[in-house]
Design a protein around this motif. Structure first.
Motif, PDB file in Angstrom:
ATOM      1  N   HIS A 127      -2.573  -8.622  -6.784  1.00 41.85           N
ATOM      2  CA  HIS A 127      -2.850  -7.132  -6.393  1.00 41.85           C
ATOM      3  C   HIS A 127      -2.146  -6.966  -4.890  1.00 41.85           C
ATOM      4  O   HIS A 127      -1.593  -5.837  -4.734  1.00 41.85           O
TER       5      HIS A 127
ATOM      6  N   ALA B 281       4.592  -1.331  -4.329  1.00 37.71           N
ATOM      7  CA  ALA B 281       4.316  -0.031  -4.236  1.00 37.71           C
ATOM      8  C   ALA B 281       4.807   0.784  -2.946  1.00 37.71           C
ATOM      9  O   ALA B 281       5.195   1.812  -2.859  1.00 37.71           O
ATOM     10  N   TRP B 282       4.392   0.031  -2.148  1.00 34.30           N
ATOM     11  CA  TRP B 282       4.953   0.476  -0.519  1.00 34.30           C
ATOM     12  C   TRP B 282       6.529   0.615  -0.527  1.00 34.30           C
ATOM     13  O   TRP B 282       7.090   1.365   0.081  1.00 34.30           O
TER      14      TRP B 282
ATOM     15  N   LEU C 198      -1.725  -0.963   4.392  1.00 36.81           N
ATOM     16  CA  LEU C 198      -1.070  -2.296   3.520  1.00 36.81           C
ATOM     17  C   LEU C 198      -1.092  -3.327   4.437  1.00 36.81           C
ATOM     18  O   LEU C 198      -1.525  -4.414   3.887  1.00 36.81           O
TER      19      LEU C 198
ATOM     20  N   CYS D 285       0.824  -4.168  -4.426  1.00 40.82           N
ATOM     21  CA  CYS D 285       0.660  -3.222  -3.133  1.00 40.82           C
ATOM     22  C   CYS D 285       1.990  -3.200  -2.204  1.00 40.82           C
ATOM     23  O   CYS D 285       2.635  -2.152  -1.748  1.00 40.82           O
TER      24      CYS D 285
ATOM     25  N   LEU E 164      -4.764  -4.661   4.393  1.00 40.87           N
ATOM     26  CA  LEU E 164      -5.123  -5.218   3.196  1.00 40.87           C
ATOM     27  C   LEU E 164      -4.519  -6.576   2.933  1.00 40.87           C
ATOM     28  O   LEU E 164      -5.193  -7.419   2.423  1.00 40.87           O
TER      29      LEU E 164
ATOM     30  N   ILE F  50      -1.421   3.217  -2.617  1.00 41.50           N
ATOM     31  CA  ILE F  50      -1.194   1.684  -3.059  1.00 41.50           C
ATOM     32  C   ILE F  50      -2.282   1.646  -4.200  1.00 41.50           C
ATOM     33  O   ILE F  50      -3.098   2.485  -4.568  1.00 41.50           O
ATOM     34  N   PRO F  51      -1.818   0.760  -5.118  1.00 50.25           N
ATOM     35  CA  PRO F  51      -2.730   0.582  -6.344  1.00 50.25           C
ATOM     36  C   PRO F  51      -4.078   0.185  -6.153  1.00 50.25           C
ATOM     37  O   PRO F  51      -4.410  -0.473  -5.317  1.00 50.25           O
ATOM     38  N   GLU F  52      -4.885   0.721  -7.139  1.00 49.85           N
ATOM     39  CA  GLU F  52      -6.105   0.210  -7.034  1.00 49.85           C
ATOM     40  C   GLU F  52      -6.445  -1.306  -7.341  1.00 49.85           C
ATOM     41  O   GLU F  52      -5.661  -1.761  -7.947  1.00 49.85           O
ATOM     42  N   PRO F  53      -7.621  -1.751  -6.520  1.00 45.78           N
ATOM     43  CA  PRO F  53      -7.643  -3.225  -6.445  1.00 45.78           C
ATOM     44  C   PRO F  53      -8.147  -3.750  -8.185  1.00 45.78           C
ATOM     45  O   PRO F  53      -8.724  -2.852  -8.716  1.00 45.78           O
TER      46      PRO F  53
END
Length: 195
Positions: A148, A155-156, A112, A152, A115, A163-166
């Motif tokens: 996005h 989600a974390w 994360l 993420c 990202l 983590i979610p798909e981009p």
């Protein structure tokens, strides 16, 4: 002589003490585990709050993005003024990127953290990218990228397995960055070969 009664009493005391020690030890271990979990949750909540605040501020700045001065429909009279607004906006962008980058460095999860830091670097550098057909929608691409990153982070926070798909906008910005990196690499190789 009755030696069994004192021995039974002694064994009872030892067993009682061992049981008491074991249950006390187990309770202390559970308290430590609960305290560690509470501390981790509080830390995670603080990290998420810092990231959410920084990324939301970045979204606010992106919403103020002026149109691209290099678009064909921009008249010569508007060009200078629009160019000055663009330059000012890009200079201010760093004031929003840096707090978001610092907040991202607090994230313990390496995937994360990477990202977010990469996404922020792409946002900062996208003024130099060849966005081709997306030039008209730079704001749209940058907003989607930040959305996005926010998804993420949360989600974390929730502890999701992945983590979610981009989204498509994040992917397009990443592709533009990868394209620019490839162009730079090829140009560097050509310069080395020419020398």
């Amino acid at each position: 002589m009755d030696w069994l009664t004192p021995l039974t009493g002694f064994v009872g005391v030892v067993v009682g003490a061992a049981t008491s020690y074991a249950s006390t030890h187990q309770a202390q271990k559970q308290q430590l585990a609960d305290a560690r979990l509470a501390r981790d949750e509080a830390e995670r909540a603080a990290v998420v709050a810092a990231n959410a605040q920084a990324l939301t501020a970045l979204l606010g700045h992106i919403r103020k993005m002026p149109p691209d001065s290099s678009l064909p429909e921009v008249s010569t009279a508007e060009y200078e003024q629009l160019l000055a607004r663009e330059e000012s906006w890009w200079n201010e962008l760093l004031e929003y990127i840096e707090p978001a980058r610092v907040a991202a460095l607090e994230v313990r999860d390496e995937e994360l953290r990477t990202l977010i830091v990469d996404g922020l670097a792409w946002i900062h550098d996208c003024q130099y990218f060849n966005l081709g057909p997306y030039r008209r929608s730079r704001e749209w691409m940058l907003m989607g990228t930040v959305h996005h990153l926010i998804a993420c982070v949360f989600a974390w926070r929730r502890g999701d397995a992945a983590i979610p798909e981009p989204n498509g906008r994040y992917k397009r910005l990443k592709e533009a960055w990868e394209y620019e990196e490839e162009v730079r690499r090829i140009e560097a190789e050509e310069r080395e070969a020419a020398q």
